[in-house]
Design an enzyme around this catalytic site. Structure first.
Site, PDB file in Angstrom:
ATOM      1  N   TYR A   1       0.812  -1.215   0.000  1.00  0.00           N
ATOM      2  CA  TYR A   1       0.000   0.000   0.000  1.00  0.00           C
ATOM      3  C   TYR A   1       0.848   1.268   0.000  1.00  0.00           C
ATOM      4  O   TYR A   1       0.409   2.311  -0.451  1.00  0.00           O
ATOM      5  CB  TYR A   1      -0.915   0.031   1.233  1.00  0.00           C
ATOM      6  CG  TYR A   1      -2.168  -0.793   1.103  1.00  0.00           C
ATOM      7  CD1 TYR A   1      -2.111  -2.168   0.892  1.00  0.00           C
ATOM      8  CD2 TYR A   1      -3.420  -0.209   1.210  1.00  0.00           C
ATOM      9  CE1 TYR A   1      -3.261  -2.927   0.785  1.00  0.00           C
ATOM     10  CE2 TYR A   1      -4.580  -0.959   1.121  1.00  0.00           C
ATOM     11  CZ  TYR A   1      -4.502  -2.322   0.907  1.00  0.00           C
ATOM     12  OH  TYR A   1      -5.643  -3.050   0.802  1.00  0.00           O
TER      13      TYR A   1
ATOM     14  N   LYS B   1       4.565 -15.213   2.241  1.00  0.00           N
ATOM     15  CA  LYS B   1       4.789 -15.919   0.978  1.00  0.00           C
ATOM     16  C   LYS B   1       6.293 -16.071   0.831  1.00  0.00           C
ATOM     17  O   LYS B   1       6.909 -15.594  -0.130  1.00  0.00           O
ATOM     18  CB  LYS B   1       4.148 -15.121  -0.171  1.00  0.00           C
ATOM     19  CG  LYS B   1       4.142 -15.835  -1.507  1.00  0.00           C
ATOM     20  CD  LYS B   1       3.162 -17.003  -1.594  1.00  0.00           C
ATOM     21  CE  LYS B   1       3.330 -17.720  -2.928  1.00  0.00           C
ATOM     22  NZ  LYS B   1       2.536 -18.966  -2.997  1.00  0.00           N
TER      23      LYS B   1
ATOM     24  N   ASP C   1      -1.341 -18.604   0.519  1.00  0.00           N
ATOM     25  CA  ASP C   1      -2.302 -19.402  -0.255  1.00  0.00           C
ATOM     26  C   ASP C   1      -2.883 -20.522   0.607  1.00  0.00           C
ATOM     27  O   ASP C   1      -4.090 -20.792   0.595  1.00  0.00           O
ATOM     28  CB  ASP C   1      -1.690 -19.918  -1.570  1.00  0.00           C
ATOM     29  CG  ASP C   1      -0.275 -20.451  -1.416  1.00  0.00           C
ATOM     30  OD1 ASP C   1       0.283 -20.364  -0.307  1.00  0.00           O
ATOM     31  OD2 ASP C   1       0.271 -20.956  -2.411  1.00  0.00           O
TER      32      ASP C   1
ATOM     33  N   ASP D   1      -5.663  -7.604   4.110  1.00  0.00           N
ATOM     34  CA  ASP D   1      -6.872  -7.030   3.494  1.00  0.00           C
ATOM     35  C   ASP D   1      -7.702  -8.148   2.876  1.00  0.00           C
ATOM     36  O   ASP D   1      -8.915  -8.237   3.083  1.00  0.00           O
ATOM     37  CB  ASP D   1      -6.464  -6.011   2.423  1.00  0.00           C
ATOM     38  CG  ASP D   1      -7.668  -5.420   1.724  1.00  0.00           C
ATOM     39  OD1 ASP D   1      -8.642  -5.067   2.420  1.00  0.00           O
ATOM     40  OD2 ASP D   1      -7.650  -5.326   0.479  1.00  0.00           O
TER      41      ASP D   1
ATOM     42  N   ASP E   1     -11.470 -10.088   4.465  1.00  0.00           N
ATOM     43  CA  ASP E   1     -12.754 -10.183   3.751  1.00  0.00           C
ATOM     44  C   ASP E   1     -13.197 -11.640   3.699  1.00  0.00           C
ATOM     45  O   ASP E   1     -14.369 -11.961   3.883  1.00  0.00           O
ATOM     46  CB  ASP E   1     -12.635  -9.636   2.315  1.00  0.00           C
ATOM     47  CG  ASP E   1     -13.045  -8.174   2.219  1.00  0.00           C
ATOM     48  OD1 ASP E   1     -12.844  -7.449   3.209  1.00  0.00           O
ATOM     49  OD2 ASP E   1     -13.558  -7.761   1.157  1.00  0.00           O
TER      50      ASP E   1
HETATM   51  C1  IPM Z   1     -10.229  -2.168   4.234  1.00  0.00           C
HETATM   52  C2  IPM Z   1     -10.543  -1.566   2.896  1.00  0.00           C
HETATM   53  C3  IPM Z   1      -9.479  -0.534   2.567  1.00  0.00           C
HETATM   54  C4  IPM Z   1      -8.137  -1.257   2.501  1.00  0.00           C
HETATM   55  C5  IPM Z   1      -9.729   0.260   1.274  1.00  0.00           C
HETATM   56  C6  IPM Z   1     -11.060   0.967   1.315  1.00  0.00           C
HETATM   57  C7  IPM Z   1      -8.620   1.233   0.982  1.00  0.00           C
HETATM   58  O1  IPM Z   1     -10.646  -2.555   1.930  1.00  0.00           O
HETATM   59  O2  IPM Z   1     -10.185  -1.415   5.227  1.00  0.00           O
HETATM   60  O3  IPM Z   1     -10.048  -3.370   4.322  1.00  0.00           O
HETATM   61  O4  IPM Z   1      -7.801  -1.847   1.471  1.00  0.00           O
HETATM   62  O5  IPM Z   1      -7.416  -1.222   3.491  1.00  0.00           O
HETATM   63 MG    MG Z   2     -10.532  -4.520   2.701  1.00  0.00          MG
END
Ligand code: IPM
Ligand code: MG
Length: 352
Positions: A141, A191, A223, A247, A251
């Site tokens: 990032y 990784k 992975d 990240d 999710d």
């Molecule tokens: C998160 C989001 C953010 C990230 C985006 C909105 C920049 O996906 O907080 O997980 O990638 O960190």
């Molecule tokens: Mg995210």
């Protein structure tokens, strides 16, 4: 106690869910005799519209000088132009960097009553209690060089996965410390079979592991980790990983809980000011309808009370009230119910 909290409701459903979390905080303040003072500021797309910048210097300063920052969500189709100079997400990244919050804690617990909302079989979800510690201010990032140019007559784009030893060590130490209060197990995700940065990551994880012999450390390739989150999530406790891997994995892990709307996060650094936000996005499709699930933001405010204000009893009271509210059958649309954002918060406040 008296505390200053900066509110960044942001875009989409952000203002709706932050509004309900503030009602919960106000209830806690009156019940436990605290004074919470709020400053509300624009950040993200709404700030681009108002000031031409996703995060102004003034807003960042108001966050840096607060005891804690509570954020809703940023982004939306209106600001999605890939050629735009500023984007809502840039404001969020600048805020994380500006506050120095290098560790993002994302706990994932599965409420038994919500198991049917997860695509996984209930027996796989039994006992799932994971804490992902995502490195938040380094890696892909923020690494340099980053950008686009023309090289050898070809259009090129570059991102850099860069880590310094101290960046890895501080998030690793925090993960180990958190593991002490849990099942004493750390899974470091990297990784290392491919990436140089991951080999440094693994080397430092091993060192910190030796310094903490009471904690069991395992290394897992990213992975494999993504597969294990689905095939055996109950075997994982604290997961610590690089920014981008974290990240993606969070999710994935959120699916275990049945809905992203349930999950909170805390971003911490050296300073006491922490940044608290639900892990879901701005959900433009349901924005303004008053039907978003406020639980992730309400649980984020509990993490705020715990980590930034050291109000453990108050934090635990909110978490318990959320659990009982779900047990009692209160549901917003994302988990199969009809309650509005406001009504869901009302149910939680009633139990508090
Ligand atoms: C998160 C989001 C953010 C990230 C985006 C909105 C920049 O996906 O907080 O997980 O990638 O960190
Ligand atoms: Mg995210």
């Amino acid at each position: 106690m008296k505390a200053n909290i900066t509110l960044l409701p942001g875009d989409g459903i952000g203002p709706e869910v932050v509004g309900e979390a503030v009602r919960v905080l106000d209830f806690i303040a009156s019940k436990y005799n605290h004074t919470f003072e709020y400053k509300e500021r624009l950040m993200g797309g709404c700030s681009i519209d108002a000031y031409g910048s996703s995060l102004t210097d003034e807003t960042l300063a108001d966050c840096q000088s607060a005891d804690a920052v509570l954020l809703g969500a940023v982004g939306g189709p209106k600001w999605d132009d890939p050629t735009a100079k500023d984007r809502p997400e840039r404001g969020l990244l600048a805020l994380r960097k500006g506050l120095g919050v290098f560790a993002n804690l994302r706990p994932v617990k599965v409420h038994p009553a919500l198991m049917e909302w997860s695509p996984l079989k209930p027996e796989k979800l039994q006992g799932v209690d994971i804490l992902v510690v995502r490195e938040l201010t380094g890696g892909l990032y923020f690494g340099w060089p980053k950008g686009r140019d023309i090289k050898d007559g070809r259009e090129r784009a570059v991102d850099t996965l860069e880590y310094y030893d101290y960046e890895i060590r501080r998030v690793m130490e925090l993960a180990f410390n958190l593991a002490k209060g849990r099942k004493k197990k750390v899974t470091s995700v990297d990784k290392a079979n491919v990436l140089e940065s991951s080999r440094l990551w693994r080397q430092i994880a091993t060192k910190v592991g030796k310094e903490n012999p009471d904690i069991e450390l395992e290394h897992t390739l990213v992975d494999t980790a993504s597969m294990r989150l689905i095939t055996g999530p109950a075997w994982m406790d604290v997961i610590v990983t690089e920014n981008m891997f974290g990240d993606i994995l969070t999710d994935e892990a959120s699916v275990l809980a049945g809905s992203m709307g349930m999950l909170p996060s805390a971003s911490l650094g050296e300073a006491t000011v922490g940044l608290y936000e639900p892990i879901h996005g701005s959900a433009p499709d349901i924005a303004g309808k008053g039907i978003a699930n406020p639980t992730g933001t309400i649980l984020s405010s509990a993490m705020l009370l715990r980590h930034s204000l050291k109000l453990e009893a108050e934090a635990a009271a909110i978490e318990k009230a959320v659990e009982q509210t779900i047990t009692a059958g209160a549901r917003t649309a994302d988990i199969g119910g009809k309650l509005t954002t406001r009504q869901m918060a009302d149910e939680i406040i009633k139990i508090l």
